[in-house]
Design an enzyme around this catalytic site. Structure first.
Site, short mmCIF file in Angstrom:
data_model
loop_
_atom_site.label_atom_id
_atom_site.label_comp_id
_atom_site.label_asym_id
_atom_site.label_seq_id
_atom_site.Cartn_x
_atom_site.Cartn_y
_atom_site.Cartn_z
N LYS A 36 0.81 -1.23 0.00
CA LYS A 36 0.00 0.00 0.00
C LYS A 36 0.83 1.27 0.00
CE LYS A 36 -3.78 -2.27 2.19
NZ LYS A 36 -5.09 -2.20 2.72
N HIS B 247 -17.05 3.55 -0.42
CA HIS B 247 -15.97 2.82 -1.09
C HIS B 247 -16.42 2.60 -2.54
CE1 HIS B 247 -12.94 -0.64 -1.30
NE2 HIS B 247 -13.63 -0.72 -2.42
N LYS C 44 -16.28 -6.33 2.61
CA LYS C 44 -17.43 -6.07 1.76
C LYS C 44 -18.53 -7.11 1.93
CE LYS C 44 -14.08 -4.22 -1.42
NZ LYS C 44 -13.15 -4.59 -2.52
N ASN D 163 -5.94 -3.84 -6.24
CA ASN D 163 -5.99 -5.29 -6.12
C ASN D 163 -5.57 -5.87 -7.45
OD1 ASN D 163 -8.79 -4.93 -4.01
ND2 ASN D 163 -6.82 -5.72 -3.38
N ILE E 184 -11.07 9.17 6.89
CA ILE E 184 -12.13 9.90 6.19
C ILE E 184 -13.46 9.55 6.86
CG2 ILE E 184 -13.23 10.34 3.95
CD1 ILE E 184 -10.36 10.88 3.55
N ARG F 211 -22.89 -11.12 -0.81
CA ARG F 211 -21.99 -12.22 -0.46
C ARG F 211 -22.67 -13.06 0.61
NH1 ARG F 211 -15.71 -10.34 -0.22
NH2 ARG F 211 -15.83 -8.75 -1.83
N ARG G 48 -5.60 -8.61 -9.05
CA ARG G 48 -6.18 -9.94 -9.28
C ARG G 48 -7.65 -9.78 -9.66
NH1 ARG G 48 -9.33 -9.58 -4.80
NH2 ARG G 48 -8.33 -8.70 -2.97
N GLY H 269 -8.18 -7.64 3.62
CA GLY H 269 -9.31 -8.18 4.39
C GLY H 269 -9.61 -7.39 5.65
P1 ADP Z 1 -7.91 -3.97 3.07
O1 ADP Z 1 -6.84 -4.16 2.06
O2 ADP Z 1 -7.56 -4.54 4.41
O3 ADP Z 1 -9.27 -4.37 2.58
P2 ADP Z 1 -8.39 -1.17 2.39
O4 ADP Z 1 -7.30 -0.19 2.33
O5 ADP Z 1 -8.90 -1.70 1.08
O6 ADP Z 1 -7.95 -2.39 3.34
O7 ADP Z 1 -9.60 -0.57 3.21
C1 ADP Z 1 -10.74 -1.34 3.51
C2 ADP Z 1 -11.84 -0.49 4.08
O8 ADP Z 1 -11.39 0.18 5.27
C3 ADP Z 1 -12.31 0.65 3.18
O9 ADP Z 1 -13.25 0.23 2.24
C4 ADP Z 1 -12.89 1.61 4.21
O10 ADP Z 1 -14.15 1.15 4.65
C5 ADP Z 1 -11.92 1.48 5.35
N1 ADP Z 1 -10.83 2.49 5.24
C6 ADP Z 1 -9.59 2.30 4.75
N2 ADP Z 1 -8.86 3.43 4.79
C7 ADP Z 1 -9.67 4.39 5.32
C8 ADP Z 1 -9.52 5.80 5.61
N3 ADP Z 1 -8.37 6.44 5.39
N4 ADP Z 1 -10.58 6.44 6.13
C9 ADP Z 1 -11.75 5.82 6.39
N5 ADP Z 1 -11.94 4.50 6.14
C10 ADP Z 1 -10.93 3.79 5.61
#
Ligand code: ADP
Length: 445
Positions: free
Chosen positions: A116, A208, A237, A290, A203, A338, A292, A164
């Protein structure tokens, strides 16, 4: 096109990939663990090879055994599905070193986007907004305090190798930061074997929204519009849909263009997803990529009419994308729920066991991607996803009505599932109005 590929996965995605292979005239070789030996979908493969015990580290994550199975069965390529080895750049290299194509992006693109902190650097180069935060992995707690002071609380500590929703901690003030850092590091080390973490502004009430892209080896990149995955439980999700009900046409165009820029900077080939958070003012910020196929890919397939797995195979075999961006249509609305074998009345604890009774919904615009059936035993060794219910309809309202009808039809015993929760979500006024944010499910009570 390949003549024979190996599928290094299990469950619904293994079956999904096999179906695409059949239609393309490609033979499929499936690997399976001892826990999956009785699964009926194995019978649909041209060949099935046992690669070890239930535990993923002894089977589905055991790259040497998978490569050996691929060699003895004489395949041209390996499809990793999602999870397990799908985002492992080392495995992609291993496949190619063994003269087999890895059906996914290059190891270089995976490395650039897989972490990331590095993905944030790609975004800077692509001129795409990221959530304000640390430059890269945090050196020490002192740096964390300095960054948090600068961007202001609340902040979120995230694992560099995260996935996850694990290794993530929201921090509301300076008092909580030290604790959050050490917890996130421990969780990240245990889950990803990498304790490094970074920090982002948290945020408030975001949505999302992610963009599906497709790139080929000739450098063509197209986007296949967005999926809204705001409905989550503990950052995982639950419901996904396309188009997003929450962004206007201008934001949507800009978001999709940003994803294409990100893909170009990373010289991305194959199917990939760029994830964003969208705030209440419709400002969007890239969060991660992602590299994949994703669980929720059917939503995009339903609205675009494109088969994403087939395109992954074609691209890996060297074919160029045969259509132009302007030819990518988006018709109607699609929603996916899901269905997890989890007990909503028991803190969503996994609910493995044998399915004795199963009634699957059907009818116009209904798709159920699943490997389970009455008599199937859900193993406690793997994640609890037992199927994905997807509906497609001319409008979002009709899609919601259709999904509610399907959820009513769906019956399973004695396994407990997330279906009652889905009914509650789909039936909710705020969901219907498209006015939810990522904490909506937690607030349902
Ligand atoms: P992972 O790879 O563990 O799924 P992500 O970075 O994709 O993590 O984030 C997953 C979820 O976490 C996002 O969809 C959101 O709901 C929450 N999230 C991640 N970063 C932030 C942020 N900076 N502010 C608010 N919510 C966040």
């Amino acid at each position: 096109m390949f003549s024979r590929i190996l599928i290094a996965n299990r469950g619904e995605i293994a079956l999904r990939i096999m179906r695409a292979c059949k239609e393309l005239g490609v033979q499929s070789v499936l690997v399976y663990s001892e826990a999956d030996r009785d699964a009926a979908y194995l019978g649909l493969a041209d060949q099935a090879i046992c690669i070890g015990p239930a535990r993923p580290s002894e089977s589905y994550l055991k790259s040497d055994r998978i490569i050996a199975a691929a060699e003895v069965s004489g395949v041209d390529a390996i499809h990793p599905g999602y999870g397990f080895l799908a985002e492992n750049a080392r495995f992609a290299d291993q496949c190619r070193e063994s003269k087999m194509e890895f059906i996914g992006p290059t190891a270089e693109s995976m490395t650039m986007l897989g972490d990331k902190a590095k993905a944030r650097q790609v975004a800077r180069r692509a001129r795409v907004a990221i959530v304000p935060g640390s430059e890269g992995p945090l050196e020490d707690d002192e740096e964390a305090f300095a960054v948090a002071d600068e961007i202001g609380y609340p902040v979120i500590v995230k694992a560099v190798s995260g996935g996850g929703g694990r290794g993530m901690r929201i921090v509301h003030d300076a008092q909580g930061l030290t604790n959050a850092l050490s917890h996130a590091r421990l969780e990240a080390e245990a889950a990803f074997n990498d304790a490094s973490v970074y920090l982002e502004k948290y945020i408030e009430k975001p949505r999302h929204v992610e963009v599906q892209v497709l790139g080929d080896l000739a450098g063509n990149v197209v986007h296949l519009w967005e999926r809204d995955c705001t409905v989550q439980r503990r950052h995982q999700k639950l419901v996904e849909e396309s188009p997003s009900p929450a962004i206007g046409p201008e934001t949507r165009r800009e978001l999709c263009k940003a994803a294409v820029r990100l893909a170009r900077v990373a010289t991305y080939s194959s199917a990939g997803t760029f994830e964003f958070l969208v705030d209440e003012k419709e400002h969007f910020y890239f969060i991660e990529a992602n590299t994949r196929i994703q669980v929720e890919h059917p939503v995009t397939e339903m609205v675009t009419g494109l088969d994403l797995i087939k395109w992954q195979l074609r691209i890996a075999a060297g074919e160029a994308i045969s259509f132009k961006q302007r030819e990518v249509r988006e018709q109607g609305a699609a929603i996916e729920c899901r269905i997890n074998a989890e007990d909503p009345e028991n803190g969503f604890r996994p609910c493995p066991g044998t399915i004795e009774h199963l009634r699957i919904p059907g009818g116009l615009g209904v798709r159920f991607d699943s490997h389970v059936y009455a008599g199937y035993t859900i193993s406690p060794a793997y994640d609890s996803l037992i199927g994905k219910l997807i509906v497609h309809a001319p409008t979002r309202d009709e899609a919601i009505d259709r999904m509610l009808r399907c959820l009513e039809e769906f019956a399973i015993a004695p396994i407990k599932t997330t279906v009652p929760l889905h009914r509650q979500i789909l039936d909710h006024r705020l969901f219907r109005q498209g006015r939810v944010h990522t904490s909506f499910v937690e607030q349902l009570g």
